[in-house]
Design a protein around this motif. Structure first.
Motif, mmCIF file in Angstrom:
data_model
loop_
_atom_site.group_PDB
_atom_site.id
_atom_site.type_symbol
_atom_site.label_atom_id
_atom_site.label_comp_id
_atom_site.label_asym_id
_atom_site.label_seq_id
_atom_site.Cartn_x
_atom_site.Cartn_y
_atom_site.Cartn_z
ATOM 1 N N SER A 1 -28.476 12.490 -0.488
ATOM 2 C CA SER A 1 -27.816 12.713 0.786
ATOM 3 C C SER A 1 -26.304 12.859 0.574
ATOM 4 O O SER A 1 -25.702 12.074 -0.161
ATOM 5 C CB SER A 1 -28.103 11.530 1.707
ATOM 6 N N TYR A 2 -25.723 13.850 1.205
ATOM 7 C CA TYR A 2 -24.287 14.104 1.088
ATOM 8 C C TYR A 2 -23.645 13.941 2.452
ATOM 9 O O TYR A 2 -24.299 14.046 3.477
ATOM 10 C CB TYR A 2 -24.042 15.514 0.537
ATOM 11 N N GLU A 3 -22.333 13.733 2.456
ATOM 12 C CA GLU A 3 -21.612 13.453 3.693
ATOM 13 C C GLU A 3 -21.124 14.701 4.420
ATOM 14 O O GLU A 3 -20.889 14.658 5.619
ATOM 15 C CB GLU A 3 -20.421 12.536 3.391
ATOM 16 N N TYR B 1 -21.394 17.763 -0.384
ATOM 17 C CA TYR B 1 -20.632 16.821 -1.186
ATOM 18 C C TYR B 1 -20.462 15.474 -0.477
ATOM 19 O O TYR B 1 -20.633 15.358 0.735
ATOM 20 C CB TYR B 1 -19.257 17.402 -1.522
ATOM 21 N N SER B 2 -20.099 14.500 -1.288
ATOM 22 C CA SER B 2 -19.736 13.174 -0.793
ATOM 23 C C SER B 2 -18.243 12.989 -0.997
ATOM 24 O O SER B 2 -17.648 13.591 -1.893
ATOM 25 C CB SER B 2 -20.495 12.090 -1.560
ATOM 26 N N TYR B 3 -17.650 12.160 -0.183
ATOM 27 C CA TYR B 3 -16.222 11.888 -0.297
ATOM 28 C C TYR B 3 -15.939 11.047 -1.535
ATOM 29 O O TYR B 3 -16.786 10.288 -1.994
ATOM 30 C CB TYR B 3 -15.702 11.168 0.953
ATOM 31 N N TYR C 1 -21.752 16.146 -5.824
ATOM 32 C CA TYR C 1 -21.972 17.351 -5.034
ATOM 33 C C TYR C 1 -23.152 18.148 -5.571
ATOM 34 O O TYR C 1 -23.578 17.974 -6.714
ATOM 35 C CB TYR C 1 -20.724 18.237 -4.983
ATOM 36 N N HIS D 1 -14.687 8.281 -4.162
ATOM 37 C CA HIS D 1 -14.625 6.824 -4.192
ATOM 38 C C HIS D 1 -13.428 6.355 -5.017
ATOM 39 O O HIS D 1 -13.268 5.162 -5.244
ATOM 40 C CB HIS D 1 -15.918 6.246 -4.770
ATOM 41 N N ASP E 1 -16.674 13.478 -4.523
ATOM 42 C CA ASP E 1 -17.423 12.712 -5.519
ATOM 43 C C ASP E 1 -18.611 13.562 -5.965
ATOM 44 O O ASP E 1 -18.418 14.664 -6.441
ATOM 45 C CB ASP E 1 -17.858 11.363 -4.915
#
Length: 168
Positions: free
Chosen positions: A2-4, A125-127, A104, A129, A102
């Protein structure tokens, strides 16, 4: 996974899918914007290292290294889908050391249209960290992701003539 967030960009080109795919299949082409200093990269560049598959087969590994604002950057990707001349995708492995994003999953699709090909580039993608990325929040990540996918479609547009947008 799961991505943001996600971003995408598309372009219509006066070239057949086989030519467009062959051009975009080269990691140095889709990553050209990362290998040149730019404002979005704060003047930094990334160096690419590909395995024997040259980033052009499922399972092929692509590594990128660089330095930005004194921070070492590193990301390792694996090609997860490779269906010439229609689609290719790749995703991060492990824990990337990047500034604003982060993990992707990224890729492109080439669709035939009456006058050539439509290319759609997308990133999920995820933000980040990282300490700096966490403080900055999602705004720079969104801007970076939009920049990244638009640079990829722009590279294709620089290589091939653009088709009128209504070229179905």
């Amino acid at each position: 996974m799961s991505y943001e967030a996600s971003a995408s960009s598309s372009i219509d080109l006066l070239a057949p899918p086989q030519q467009v795919f062959a051009f975009l299949d080269d990691p140095s082409v889709v990553g050209a914007h990362m290998q040149r200093p730019s404002l979005m990269m704060f003047g930094a560049t990334m160096k690419y290292d590909v395995d024997q598959g040259n980033g052009q087969v499922v399972g092929s590994i692509i590594k990128m290294r660089g330095k930005i604002l004194g921070m070492n950057l590193f990301v390792e990707e694996i090609v997860t889908e490779w269906q010439p001349p229609w689609r290719k995708s790749w995703q991060t492995l492990g824990h990337p050391k990047l500034l604003v994003i982060d993990t992707y999953h990224m890729g492109f699709v080439v669709k035939p249209i009456s006058v050539g090909s439509r290319v759609i580039v997308k990133i999920d993608y995820s933000y980040s960290h990282s300490p700096l990325g966490s403080r900055l929040g999602g705004i720079p990540a969104k801007a970076y992701a939009r920049w990244c996918v638009s640079k990829m479609t722009r590279e294709a547009g620089n290589r091939f003539a653009q088709a009128p947008r209504n070229g179905e």
